[in-house]
Design an enzyme around this catalytic site. Sequence first.
Site, PDB file in Angstrom:
ATOM      1  N   GLU A 168      44.347  50.397  31.031  1.00 41.47           N
ATOM      2  CA  GLU A 168      42.932  50.636  30.785  1.00 41.47           C
ATOM      3  C   GLU A 168      42.246  50.217  32.088  1.00 41.47           C
ATOM      4  OE1 GLU A 168      39.571  49.648  27.421  1.00 41.47           O
ATOM      5  OE2 GLU A 168      40.853  48.006  28.103  1.00 41.47           O
ATOM      6  N   ASP A 181      45.336  46.200  28.134  1.00 43.44           N
ATOM      7  CA  ASP A 181      43.910  46.055  27.895  1.00 43.44           C
ATOM      8  C   ASP A 181      43.220  45.515  29.143  1.00 43.44           C
ATOM      9  OD1 ASP A 181      41.610  45.866  25.966  1.00 43.44           O
ATOM     10  OD2 ASP A 181      41.782  43.746  26.488  1.00 43.44           O
TER      11      ASP A 181
END
Length: 784
Positions: free
Chosen positions: A485, A448
């Site tokens: 990401e 993330d």
Amino acid sequence: MGTSLYSQQLLKMHRPPLCDSDSAFATNFAPLASSSCSGIGASRGLEMGLKLSKSVSGGSGGSLSRKTREGAHRGKAKVYGRQAQERVLEEEAPEVSEIQRPFRVFPGQAFPLGVSEVDNGINFAIFSQNATAVTLCLSLPQSGKASRVDQELIELALDPHNNKTGDIWHIFIEGVPRSNVLYGYRMDGPRGFNEGHRFDHNIVLIDPYAKLIEGRRFYGDTSHKLSKFLGTYDFDSLPFDWGEDYKLPNIPEKDLVIYEMSVRAFTIDDSSGLDSDIRGSYLGVIEKIPHLLELGVNAVELLPVFEFDEFEFQRRRNPRDHMINTWGYSTINFFSPMSRYASAGGGPVNASQEFKEMVKALHGAGIEVILDVVYNHTNEVDDKNPYTTSFRGIDNKVYYMLDSNGRLLNFSGCGNTLNCNHPVVMELILDSLRHWVTEYHVDGFRFDLASVLCRGTNGSPINAPPLIRAIAKDAILSRCKIIAEPWDCGGLYLVGKFPNWDRWAEWNGKYRDDIRRFIKGDPGMKGSFATRLAGSADLYRINKRKPYHSVNFIIAHDGFTLYDLVSYNFKHNDANGEGGNDGSNDNFSWNCGFEGETDDVKVKALRSRQMKNFHLALMVSQGVPMMLMGDEYVHSRYGNNNSYGHDTALNHFLWTQLDERRTSQFRFFSEMIKFRQRHPLFRHEDFLSKTDVTWHEDNWDNQESKFLAFTLHNKNGGDIYIAFNAHDFFVKVAIPPPPTNRCWFRVADTNLESPDDFVSKGVPGLGTKYNIAPYSSILFEAKL
């Protein structure tokens, strides 16, 4: 665990003997009879300063002093492999009878960090570069008390002269139970806020290396809303039985089809038909593996399963205090599986066991397990509204990025930013990843806001981040899929430029945006659309990178669902309580003529075509496709594009709706996925060459052209022809001749009703021209 980063970089440890017969102990220790040393341990017990604390987070004023007396028992005890004469401490605890047991306490060893079993006892070790006082707090098993996180604690103050090596504090206790012990630390040190310190001895902190976390047992249990969290351990359970025939799927990256899902949301709804004890649990996922197989996916990407506090928004009055964190992007600890995903409130040990059962079952079905991991920030929020549970109180200056005034930097959008490239934090992250691979057998990780991991200790971007390189080069992680990401909330957008060492894949945000814009009919998007379908060579054809380093997605957990993408022009986030200020404003969505729910048959038909167009485009693109849980049955969040705080049907998988749409939307999705899996033309190892594809296009520069057709060539003659019409009118197209001795068979036409919209074996008898409906797509296969 290796010690290279600690010993060679930050800690600069000298290793003195942990006991010295010529030195005096601190005043709160009483020297034992023997003063001999044995390796890194010590053959002398230490009578610690002990007290019984009433509250996990209460101040010292609430503590009760505890009596200690020299034990009447003397004898031989095996400590770190040597026999030593020593005294035994026998604790008097009239308040808790179970504590009346002998303890032998020794200086202990610095490694491994966390809790480890050594001979007949337990070693505790924790890092803090700036702490000046450390107290280990224990809660022992007590009959009749299932939850003890708010009960009294035994406290053992560590002596910096005898229980500290470099910047690691440690203690060994012989006779403490091998499981079901809760533990934490009180830490004290400098109080200079502007220097970055946040020490508070009143708070009992979670060990960053705790492998299991105990807190409330049931997810969303409001009666324990403010419960505390403590570490625990289990050395009594037998090793998990992975089975004689067990093997890892080891699916090549190019062959993956990823299903992004939430463990809890997948089965928590009553419509799952599961027993209430296992709904929303790891075991619940096992029960629904047949659905995953029917859909055709071969990898699940689990939203965060590290321990988090679902009630974090409700600890103080704020605009979000009605919500429950259901996505889990707020990590408490990086080693422990979410305990409330255990069945029937089973707690952390059962959660660990059942997580392994889930992985084993998924692997047995040929499905890989990828974890969405959050190493960019923790649950400890910001300086204005801190929620101190671990890192902040242990060593804020080490674990977080700070500005020149000692305040937390915020590149995560969540109030703090983990100091990922600090050597100690870097080793913590690596140890965590290795733990999930070796202990739980996971197959990969999606990181993330991974651009945070590309920032130095002062927050500045760095070209060759040590952590990113270490993950790519680590031997234990070498078999894992690693997916970034590649952006953060500080504006560091690295799509196609993420430092990768030819290993890192990326969530391709440009793929998402370009596919959305072309399918909904934006002008000037045809060239970009073709580039994305072909594997985004403009981004990834560099060094040894491959098309599968692009993880292609149109929909993910944050943002619109697929149905909402074709049903809403604007986000509708009023239920979040933030005045509509949360969630992205750049959705590239189109409501197909009406905002939200409607009974208009034409609008509903257009939406159905558009959803199938998106899915077909995703499945014929080079690279790795990822879809969102629920899109296979057109799940709606009614325009909420940031539903992180709703533990309701807004996020839950609704099995009744799946049943209602099984022969329509679900059927198309499943058949398209399986068609991709059967055809290597969509899964090229390398970027497409001129012999691999023919673009039937001489109108690239026409900004108003919204039609694209191409043929993927098979050396054996099994070519595939695909065309997309994003115009609002029919396009009659000349079909290219099929390969020799082959005929075109229509496999898909998104304008047709089910089951004619996808016919796996193909429909023969096509002419030389085909009339493609507005906002639709077709797929033909050349067959004998």
